[in-house]
Design an enzyme around this catalytic site. Structure first.
Site, PDB file in Angstrom:
ATOM      1  N   HIS A  72       0.851  -1.201   0.000  1.00 34.89           N
ATOM      2  CA  HIS A  72       0.000   0.000   0.000  1.00 34.89           C
ATOM      3  C   HIS A  72       0.878   1.239   0.000  1.00 34.89           C
ATOM      4  O   HIS A  72       1.711   1.403   0.889  1.00 34.89           O
ATOM      5  CB  HIS A  72      -0.896   0.029   1.247  1.00 34.89           C
ATOM      6  CG  HIS A  72      -2.004  -0.986   1.229  1.00 34.89           C
ATOM      7  ND1 HIS A  72      -3.066  -0.931   2.101  1.00 34.89           N
ATOM      8  CD2 HIS A  72      -2.226  -2.055   0.432  1.00 34.89           C
ATOM      9  CE1 HIS A  72      -3.896  -1.945   1.848  1.00 34.89           C
ATOM     10  NE2 HIS A  72      -3.391  -2.649   0.852  1.00 34.89           N
ATOM     11  N   TYR A 202      -8.118   4.701   8.782  1.00 32.71           N
ATOM     12  CA  TYR A 202      -8.115   4.998  10.218  1.00 32.71           C
ATOM     13  C   TYR A 202      -9.159   6.102  10.404  1.00 32.71           C
ATOM     14  O   TYR A 202      -8.971   7.219   9.907  1.00 32.71           O
ATOM     15  CB  TYR A 202      -6.749   5.509  10.675  1.00 32.71           C
ATOM     16  CG  TYR A 202      -5.663   4.438  10.729  1.00 32.71           C
ATOM     17  CD1 TYR A 202      -5.052   3.962   9.570  1.00 32.71           C
ATOM     18  CD2 TYR A 202      -5.234   3.919  11.952  1.00 32.71           C
ATOM     19  CE1 TYR A 202      -4.055   2.993   9.631  1.00 32.71           C
ATOM     20  CE2 TYR A 202      -4.234   2.954  12.018  1.00 32.71           C
ATOM     21  CZ  TYR A 202      -3.652   2.495  10.849  1.00 32.71           C
ATOM     22  OH  TYR A 202      -2.675   1.536  10.921  1.00 32.71           O
ATOM     23  N   PRO A 294      -1.919  -0.596  19.344  1.00 32.15           N
ATOM     24  CA  PRO A 294      -1.800  -1.047  17.947  1.00 32.15           C
ATOM     25  C   PRO A 294      -2.025   0.036  16.891  1.00 32.15           C
ATOM     26  O   PRO A 294      -1.819  -0.224  15.706  1.00 32.15           O
ATOM     27  CB  PRO A 294      -2.873  -2.143  17.839  1.00 32.15           C
ATOM     28  CG  PRO A 294      -3.822  -1.871  18.949  1.00 32.15           C
ATOM     29  CD  PRO A 294      -3.062  -1.221  20.040  1.00 32.15           C
ATOM     30  N   LYS A 298       3.019  -0.872  15.055  1.00 29.42           N
ATOM     31  CA  LYS A 298       4.467  -0.904  15.257  1.00 29.42           C
ATOM     32  C   LYS A 298       5.004  -2.133  15.990  1.00 29.42           C
ATOM     33  O   LYS A 298       6.203  -2.405  15.964  1.00 29.42           O
ATOM     34  CB  LYS A 298       4.902   0.344  16.061  1.00 29.42           C
ATOM     35  CG  LYS A 298       4.842   1.617  15.271  1.00 29.42           C
ATOM     36  CD  LYS A 298       6.044   1.739  14.349  1.00 29.42           C
ATOM     37  CE  LYS A 298       5.847   2.748  13.254  1.00 29.42           C
ATOM     38  NZ  LYS A 298       5.444   2.220  11.962  1.00 29.42           N
ATOM     39  N   TYR A 386       5.108   6.008   9.909  1.00 33.62           N
ATOM     40  CA  TYR A 386       4.212   4.879   9.628  1.00 33.62           C
ATOM     41  C   TYR A 386       4.889   3.822   8.751  1.00 33.62           C
ATOM     42  O   TYR A 386       4.791   2.625   9.028  1.00 33.62           O
ATOM     43  CB  TYR A 386       2.936   5.412   8.959  1.00 33.62           C
ATOM     44  CG  TYR A 386       1.832   4.391   8.840  1.00 33.62           C
ATOM     45  CD1 TYR A 386       1.226   3.845   9.972  1.00 33.62           C
ATOM     46  CD2 TYR A 386       1.381   3.966   7.588  1.00 33.62           C
ATOM     47  CE1 TYR A 386       0.218   2.902   9.860  1.00 33.62           C
ATOM     48  CE2 TYR A 386       0.369   3.023   7.466  1.00 33.62           C
ATOM     49  CZ  TYR A 386      -0.202   2.500   8.612  1.00 33.62           C
ATOM     50  OH  TYR A 386      -1.209   1.560   8.500  1.00 33.62           O
TER      51      TYR A 386
HETATM   52  P1  FAD Z   1       4.804 -12.545  20.871  1.00 33.83           P
HETATM   53  O1  FAD Z   1       4.210 -12.521  19.513  1.00 33.83           O
HETATM   54  O2  FAD Z   1       3.923 -12.318  22.039  1.00 33.83           O
HETATM   55  O3  FAD Z   1       5.522 -13.968  21.021  1.00 33.83           O
HETATM   56  C1  FAD Z   1       6.000 -14.453  22.255  1.00 33.83           C
HETATM   57  C2  FAD Z   1       5.955 -15.972  22.234  1.00 33.83           C
HETATM   58  O4  FAD Z   1       6.544 -16.458  23.447  1.00 33.83           O
HETATM   59  C3  FAD Z   1       4.550 -16.529  22.180  1.00 33.83           C
HETATM   60  O5  FAD Z   1       4.438 -17.467  21.137  1.00 33.83           O
HETATM   61  C4  FAD Z   1       4.352 -17.144  23.559  1.00 33.83           C
HETATM   62  O6  FAD Z   1       3.512 -18.295  23.516  1.00 33.83           O
HETATM   63  C5  FAD Z   1       5.759 -17.516  23.939  1.00 33.83           C
HETATM   64  N1  FAD Z   1       5.995 -17.600  25.391  1.00 33.83           N
HETATM   65  C6  FAD Z   1       5.447 -16.838  26.373  1.00 33.83           C
HETATM   66  N2  FAD Z   1       5.933 -17.199  27.567  1.00 33.83           N
HETATM   67  C7  FAD Z   1       6.816 -18.202  27.335  1.00 33.83           C
HETATM   68  C8  FAD Z   1       7.646 -18.984  28.182  1.00 33.83           C
HETATM   69  N3  FAD Z   1       7.650 -18.802  29.501  1.00 33.83           N
HETATM   70  N4  FAD Z   1       8.422 -19.923  27.630  1.00 33.83           N
HETATM   71  C9  FAD Z   1       8.440 -20.119  26.287  1.00 33.83           C
HETATM   72  N5  FAD Z   1       7.661 -19.395  25.432  1.00 33.83           N
HETATM   73  C10 FAD Z   1       6.865 -18.462  25.956  1.00 33.83           C
HETATM   74  N6  FAD Z   1       2.174  -4.965  15.401  1.00 33.83           N
HETATM   75  C11 FAD Z   1       2.526  -4.456  14.188  1.00 33.83           C
HETATM   76  O7  FAD Z   1       3.719  -4.227  13.939  1.00 33.83           O
HETATM   77  N7  FAD Z   1       1.627  -4.160  13.202  1.00 33.83           N
HETATM   78  C12 FAD Z   1       0.318  -4.360  13.408  1.00 33.83           C
HETATM   79  O8  FAD Z   1      -0.470  -4.131  12.483  1.00 33.83           O
HETATM   80  C13 FAD Z   1      -0.103  -4.866  14.684  1.00 33.83           C
HETATM   81  N8  FAD Z   1      -1.399  -5.096  14.928  1.00 33.83           N
HETATM   82  C14 FAD Z   1      -1.735  -5.774  16.050  1.00 33.83           C
HETATM   83  C15 FAD Z   1      -3.051  -6.106  16.187  1.00 33.83           C
HETATM   84  C16 FAD Z   1      -3.439  -6.816  17.291  1.00 33.83           C
HETATM   85  C17 FAD Z   1      -4.860  -7.207  17.381  1.00 33.83           C
HETATM   86  C18 FAD Z   1      -2.491  -7.208  18.287  1.00 33.83           C
HETATM   87  C19 FAD Z   1      -2.905  -8.004  19.504  1.00 33.83           C
HETATM   88  C20 FAD Z   1      -1.180  -6.861  18.161  1.00 33.83           C
HETATM   89  C21 FAD Z   1      -0.782  -6.150  17.049  1.00 33.83           C
HETATM   90  N9  FAD Z   1       0.538  -5.816  16.850  1.00 33.83           N
HETATM   91  C22 FAD Z   1       0.889  -5.204  15.676  1.00 33.83           C
HETATM   92  C23 FAD Z   1       1.553  -6.184  17.822  1.00 33.83           C
HETATM   93  C24 FAD Z   1       2.260  -7.485  17.499  1.00 33.83           C
HETATM   94  O9  FAD Z   1       1.330  -8.525  17.318  1.00 33.83           O
HETATM   95  C25 FAD Z   1       3.253  -7.858  18.621  1.00 33.83           C
HETATM   96  O10 FAD Z   1       4.031  -6.718  18.916  1.00 33.83           O
HETATM   97  C26 FAD Z   1       4.171  -9.015  18.226  1.00 33.83           C
HETATM   98  O11 FAD Z   1       3.475 -10.245  18.278  1.00 33.83           O
HETATM   99  C27 FAD Z   1       5.405  -9.111  19.143  1.00 33.83           C
HETATM  100  O12 FAD Z   1       6.165 -10.245  18.820  1.00 33.83           O
HETATM  101  P2  FAD Z   1       7.027 -10.974  19.923  1.00 33.83           P
HETATM  102  O13 FAD Z   1       7.686 -12.110  19.231  1.00 33.83           O
HETATM  103  O14 FAD Z   1       7.848 -10.002  20.648  1.00 33.83           O
HETATM  104  O15 FAD Z   1       5.989 -11.510  21.000  1.00 33.83           O
HETATM  105  C1  DHB Z   2      -3.875  -3.894  11.353  1.00 34.71           C
HETATM  106  C2  DHB Z   2      -3.530  -3.792  12.683  1.00 34.71           C
HETATM  107  C3  DHB Z   2      -3.117  -2.575  13.176  1.00 34.71           C
HETATM  108  O1  DHB Z   2      -2.769  -2.457  14.468  1.00 34.71           O
HETATM  109  C4  DHB Z   2      -3.056  -1.456  12.355  1.00 34.71           C
HETATM  110  O2  DHB Z   2      -2.651  -0.276  12.874  1.00 34.71           O
HETATM  111  C5  DHB Z   2      -3.388  -1.580  11.036  1.00 34.71           C
HETATM  112  C6  DHB Z   2      -3.808  -2.803  10.525  1.00 34.71           C
HETATM  113  C7  DHB Z   2      -4.320  -5.208  10.833  1.00 34.71           C
HETATM  114  O3  DHB Z   2      -4.444  -6.146  11.630  1.00 34.71           O
HETATM  115  O4  DHB Z   2      -4.551  -5.328   9.618  1.00 34.71           O
END
Ligand code: FAD
Ligand code: DHB
Length: 394
Positions: A72, A202, A294, A298, A386
């Site tokens: 996009h 948005y 969210p 980021k 962004y």
């Molecule tokens: P996580 O994805 O939380 O992974 C951590 C892993 O560790 C998990 O699989 C968990 O099961 C495991 N774990 C936990 N405890 C233990 C343990 N004790 N031992 C072993 N394993 C363990 N970010 C964006 O950049 N763009 C977006 O558009 C965006 N939209 C989002 C929309 C939603 C609805 C949500 C909820 C989040 C969004 N985010 C977005 C944020 C993004 O999903 C997270 O920042 C991202 O998942 C972080 O990755 P991570 O690997 O640090 O942690």
């Molecule tokens: C999506 C999630 C976000 O947090 C955002 O800012 C834009 C899009 C998504 O899940 O598509």
């Protein structure tokens, strides 16, 4: 068991770190409490910054993303019943975002890891970190058969998300935490319907924020601001559609296509940072170290940026014995983290309805939105943040 880098958590941070290390010939073992099916099915983020896309491509895990992801070059801010487009690519020298779901990134990384014979131990329990102050820290856990195992490592990467065990291992007197909890959440749905827009919307409305995103030409991802204590049952389908139509209504006749809602969930909104992101031989990355609301998309991108820096630092250490990049990891990563914290807080504040908001505050939000869409300088600031700052700025 013995490895070079023990990685706790198979989210985007842990899996990408394992992959980047493997490309440099550095051994690691990934430990994950959940099953492969579970991590590959969890619905979360959808927006990849340009730098994240480049990193996945350069490290040879971008093939499916290039085919199925949607690039996009603009994004819409909607207020006063009208769309206002921010020309992301034009304002940033050709950078863009790519819509490609987080669980697809996870699937690609798990496959890459297993295809190359790298270990991921799923369904482990009772993970704890020991001997952090020694030269041989250890991770103790129960494997999926219930046997106690100890993994001795040169370094440990805490990539276990916000609720993981790594961060609390750092003594509280040695870490500083910064938190802000927002008085609202997001209600997210997946719906079978054709897309109503070519770019993400948005939308600011007096009744609250909403976001129109997509997953494919037939599946749409929609969010609306809700009470943080809501549960999926608080939102029957009819209420969701009524609220979305109201918040997105306008003089341009825009209307979302309705369809079968097949997934619902509530997302809490918080800002959080721990400093430093390192203690002894433990390095934190991703949500284990920081959370953003969210609105700026980021979280996943910050996780990717952290592990890129960490993989480079570990690469330098194993290639030359030099520790400078490991020593500066936390400081380097935190510069980008705080930029993303500010941007996410700012987008959230500009676009949400606050329950204690006065008419004065509402007018300020509208004025800010107008400024961001009418001033090239202000639009450029939004666009640069962004699509994500280039990695060579780290
Ligand atoms: P996580 O994805 O939380 O992974 C951590 C892993 O560790 C998990 O699989 C968990 O099961 C495991 N774990 C936990 N405890 C233990 C343990 N004790 N031992 C072993 N394993 C363990 N970010 C964006 O950049 N763009 C977006 O558009 C965006 N939209 C989002 C929309 C939603 C609805 C949500 C909820 C989040 C969004 N985010 C977005 C944020 C993004 O999903 C997270 O920042 C991202 O998942 C972080 O990755 P991570 O690997 O640090 O942690
Ligand atoms: C999506 C999630 C976000 O947090 C955002 O800012 C834009 C899009 C998504 O899940 O598509």
């Amino acid at each position: 068991m013995r490895t070079q880098v023990g990685i706790i958590g198979a989210g985007p941070a842990g899996l990408l770190l394992a992959h980047l290390l493997q490309l440099r010939g550095i051994e690691s073992v990934v430990l994950e409490t959940r099953s492969r099916e579970d991590i590959e099915a969890t619905i979360r983020a959808g927006v990849l910054e340009q730098g994240t896309v480049d990193l996945l491509n350069e490290s040879d895990v971008g093939e499916r993303m290039r085919r199925e992801g949607m690039r996009h070059e603009g994004v819409i801010l909607r207020f006063g019943g009208e769309n206002h487009r921010i020309r992301l690519s034009e304002l940033t020298g050709g950078r863009a975002i790519t819509v490609y779901a987080q669980h697809e990134v996870i699937r690609d990384l798990v496959k890459a890891r297993l295809d190359r014979g790298g270990p991921i131990l799923f369904e482990v329990k009772d993970v704890s970190v020991l001997d952090l102050d020694t030269k041989l820290p250890k991770i103790r856990f129960h494997d999926r058969d219930g046997a106690v195992q100890e993994l001795a490592c040169d370094y440990i990467a805490g990539c276990d998300g916000f609720h993981g065990v790594s961060r609390p291992t750092i003594p509280s007197r040695l870490r500083k935490e910064f938190t802000r909890v927002y008085p609202f959440g997001w209600f997210g749905i997946l719906v079978e319907a054709p897309s109503a827009t070519e770019e993400l919307i948005y939308a600011y409305h007096e009744r609250g924020f909403s976001l129109v995103s997509t997953r494919s030409p037939k599946i749409q991802r929609l969010y609306l601001q809700c009470d943080p204590n809501d549960v999926p049952d608080s939102w029957p389908d009819a209420r969701i559609w009524e609220e979305l139509h109201t918040r997105l209504a306008g003089s341009d006749g825009f209307r979302l296509a309705e369809g079968r809602i097949f997934q619902k969930g509530v997302i809490a909104m918080r800002s959080f940072v721990v400093e430093p992101m390192r203690h002894g031989r433990l390095f934190l990355a991703g949500d284990a170290a920081h959370i953003v609301p969210p609105t700026g998309a980021k979280g996943l991108n910050l996780a990717a940026a952290d592990v890129r820096i960490l993989a480079q630092a570990l690469g330098e250490f194993y290639a030359s014995g030099r520790k400078e990049l490991l020593e500066s990891y936390s400081e380097t990563a935190l510069r980008r983290v705080w930029r993303a914290e500010h941007f996410s807080w700012w987008m959230t504040s500009m676009l949400h309805h606050f329950h204690d908001e006065s008419p004065f505050h509402h007018r300020l939000q509208l004025s800010q939105l107008r400024n961001v869409t009418e001033s090239r300088a202000a639009a450029t600031m939004l666009a640069e943040n962004y699509v994500g700052l280039p990695f060579d700025k780290d």
